[in-house]
Write a protein that holds these residues in place. Sequence first.
Motif, PDB file in Angstrom:
ATOM      1  N   ILE A 102       0.657  -1.313   0.075  1.00 61.06           N
ATOM      2  CA  ILE A 102       0.077  -0.039   0.111  1.00 61.06           C
ATOM      3  C   ILE A 102       0.828   1.222   0.019  1.00 61.06           C
ATOM      4  O   ILE A 102       0.561   2.183  -0.749  1.00 61.06           O
ATOM      5  CB  ILE A 102      -1.029  -0.055   1.225  1.00 61.06           C
ATOM      6  CG1 ILE A 102      -1.879  -1.203   1.122  1.00 61.06           C
ATOM      7  CG2 ILE A 102      -1.666   1.286   1.225  1.00 61.06           C
ATOM      8  CD1 ILE A 102      -2.932  -1.067  -0.173  1.00 61.06           C
ATOM      9  N   CYS A 151       0.635   3.880  -2.857  1.00 61.07           N
ATOM     10  CA  CYS A 151       0.286   5.402  -2.751  1.00 61.07           C
ATOM     11  C   CYS A 151       1.418   6.214  -3.336  1.00 61.07           C
ATOM     12  O   CYS A 151       1.178   7.584  -3.969  1.00 61.07           O
ATOM     13  CB  CYS A 151       0.188   5.808  -1.146  1.00 61.07           C
ATOM     14  SG  CYS A 151      -1.385   4.840  -0.459  1.00 61.07           S
ATOM     15  N   ASP A 166     -10.184   2.261  -6.230  1.00 60.83           N
ATOM     16  CA  ASP A 166      -9.370   2.297  -4.963  1.00 60.83           C
ATOM     17  C   ASP A 166      -9.912   3.814  -4.215  1.00 60.83           C
ATOM     18  O   ASP A 166      -9.818   4.866  -5.413  1.00 60.83           O
ATOM     19  CB  ASP A 166      -7.948   2.189  -4.954  1.00 60.83           C
ATOM     20  CG  ASP A 166      -7.470   2.423  -3.719  1.00 60.83           C
ATOM     21  OD1 ASP A 166      -7.384   1.397  -2.648  1.00 60.83           O
ATOM     22  OD2 ASP A 166      -6.724   3.354  -3.272  1.00 60.83           O
ATOM     23  N   ASP A 167     -10.004   3.919  -3.213  1.00 59.90           N
ATOM     24  CA  ASP A 167     -10.258   5.340  -2.500  1.00 59.90           C
ATOM     25  C   ASP A 167      -9.325   6.434  -2.516  1.00 59.90           C
ATOM     26  O   ASP A 167      -9.586   7.342  -2.761  1.00 59.90           O
ATOM     27  CB  ASP A 167     -11.073   5.267  -1.115  1.00 59.90           C
ATOM     28  CG  ASP A 167      -9.954   4.558  -0.037  1.00 59.90           C
ATOM     29  OD1 ASP A 167      -9.341   3.620  -0.773  1.00 59.90           O
ATOM     30  OD2 ASP A 167     -10.157   4.912   1.031  1.00 59.90           O
ATOM     31  N   TYR A 168      -8.001   5.775  -2.439  1.00 53.52           N
ATOM     32  CA  TYR A 168      -6.842   6.818  -2.532  1.00 53.52           C
ATOM     33  C   TYR A 168      -6.852   7.268  -3.878  1.00 53.52           C
ATOM     34  O   TYR A 168      -6.589   8.595  -3.976  1.00 53.52           O
ATOM     35  CB  TYR A 168      -5.533   6.064  -1.980  1.00 53.52           C
ATOM     36  CG  TYR A 168      -5.446   5.367  -0.657  1.00 53.52           C
ATOM     37  CD1 TYR A 168      -5.728   6.257   0.369  1.00 53.52           C
ATOM     38  CD2 TYR A 168      -5.233   4.146  -0.388  1.00 53.52           C
ATOM     39  CE1 TYR A 168      -5.776   5.783   1.772  1.00 53.52           C
ATOM     40  CE2 TYR A 168      -5.110   3.631   0.755  1.00 53.52           C
ATOM     41  CZ  TYR A 168      -5.324   4.455   1.980  1.00 53.52           C
ATOM     42  OH  TYR A 168      -5.299   3.980   3.392  1.00 53.52           O
ATOM     43  N   CYS A 211      -9.537   9.752  -4.553  1.00 49.93           N
ATOM     44  CA  CYS A 211      -9.490  11.097  -3.896  1.00 49.93           C
ATOM     45  C   CYS A 211      -8.385  12.094  -4.714  1.00 49.93           C
ATOM     46  O   CYS A 211      -8.548  13.143  -4.996  1.00 49.93           O
ATOM     47  CB  CYS A 211      -9.202  10.977  -2.360  1.00 49.93           C
ATOM     48  SG  CYS A 211     -10.356  10.489  -1.620  1.00 49.93           S
ATOM     49  N   LEU A 212      -7.144  11.122  -5.133  1.00 50.45           N
ATOM     50  CA  LEU A 212      -6.264  12.063  -5.434  1.00 50.45           C
ATOM     51  C   LEU A 212      -6.208  12.592  -7.006  1.00 50.45           C
ATOM     52  O   LEU A 212      -6.188  13.655  -7.482  1.00 50.45           O
ATOM     53  CB  LEU A 212      -4.661  11.026  -5.528  1.00 50.45           C
ATOM     54  CG  LEU A 212      -4.161  10.957  -4.464  1.00 50.45           C
ATOM     55  CD1 LEU A 212      -2.969   9.917  -4.363  1.00 50.45           C
ATOM     56  CD2 LEU A 212      -3.304  12.249  -3.959  1.00 50.45           C
ATOM     57  N   ASP A 217     -14.428  13.201  -0.733  1.00 55.66           N
ATOM     58  CA  ASP A 217     -14.375  12.175   0.188  1.00 55.66           C
ATOM     59  C   ASP A 217     -15.533  11.324   0.452  1.00 55.66           C
ATOM     60  O   ASP A 217     -15.563  10.067   0.738  1.00 55.66           O
ATOM     61  CB  ASP A 217     -13.758  12.787   1.609  1.00 55.66           C
ATOM     62  CG  ASP A 217     -13.328  11.913   2.657  1.00 55.66           C
ATOM     63  OD1 ASP A 217     -12.354  11.003   2.531  1.00 55.66           O
ATOM     64  OD2 ASP A 217     -13.978  11.764   3.776  1.00 55.66           O
ATOM     65  N   SER A 254      -3.772  -5.365  -2.427  1.00 50.74           N
ATOM     66  CA  SER A 254      -2.432  -4.529  -2.475  1.00 50.74           C
ATOM     67  C   SER A 254      -1.640  -4.750  -3.349  1.00 50.74           C
ATOM     68  O   SER A 254      -0.882  -3.885  -3.983  1.00 50.74           O
ATOM     69  CB  SER A 254      -2.059  -4.814  -1.042  1.00 50.74           C
ATOM     70  OG  SER A 254      -1.597  -5.985  -0.731  1.00 50.74           O
TER      71      SER A 254
END
Length: 302
Positions: free
Chosen positions: A71, A75, A122-124, A127-128, A153, A293
């Motif tokens: 992860i 990221c 994926d939530d990351y 958002c990005l 969010d 992951s």
Amino acid sequence: MDPFDAGWLSLLPPIIAITLALITKEVISSLFLGILSGTVIYCLGMGTGDLIIKPVEIAFTTMVNKVDFNIIIFCTLLGALVFTISRAGGTRAYGNWATKRIKSKRVAMLSTGGLGAFIFIDDYFNCLTVGTVMRPVTDRYKISRAKLAYIIDATAAPICIIAPISSWAAAVGSNLKATGAFESDFAAFVATIPYNFYALFSIIMVVMVCLGNFDFGPMRKAELRAQQGELGNVDAEQAELGTSAKGSLIDMLLPIGSLIFFAVVALLYSGGYWGSDPAYHTLAAAFGNSSASKALVWASFG
């Protein structure tokens, strides 16, 4: 660690962590103190006698054992990808393209939520990407950064937790399978979707806020400041990043589309879809058996 039934005391660690985070506005130390309070409760219940060294030892051991470097790598690569798209001018090009088609503040907010619902891997990543892409559009209609952050969010995590093909689906499904009530992780996850009230009501709330322009409390204050032009200089921010003026839509669509494509393929591969075990030669079984992951790291490299 042996299991221990702490009863109502099990509520104290998250309450402590959340309360400290709200008071101090500092997340890392608040989370650590929340974890430490949990280990103290555990040591009290297990009767270890040592309430100083043992709780700290258990806290650090637990955190180290839970670190997922996949992860962290994902990221890091994802942040690099978003930065590269911005430097290439893809974000600016999309902003210019969208501005010609989005004619109102309401449509701009709905488009932000819609893009968030589309990027469900994926939530990351959600958002990005959505934040980077939609910020120039929402700035043009004087939508506060606070409201943009809320829409993003409140869409990202809820849409990922109810999307069968996502990093959350694999993680949550693997935990549900431990109950033995379902044949596969995928079946367990799908069965929970109608009962995931937080996710469903959160998405409904986003739609209501976008359609009704419903603001209150600090959000209303942020919106009033935005209407007065307190948004920040977007052109200066892009110049600081060295954003190219020659970017086109393909500079954004190709990387993001590739990431989504590679993520789906990587999830299937990690789940054994092309492996030797015929039990995983179906989409449902492969997704249920996948390693989110690892798949996301492979996808970001792709």
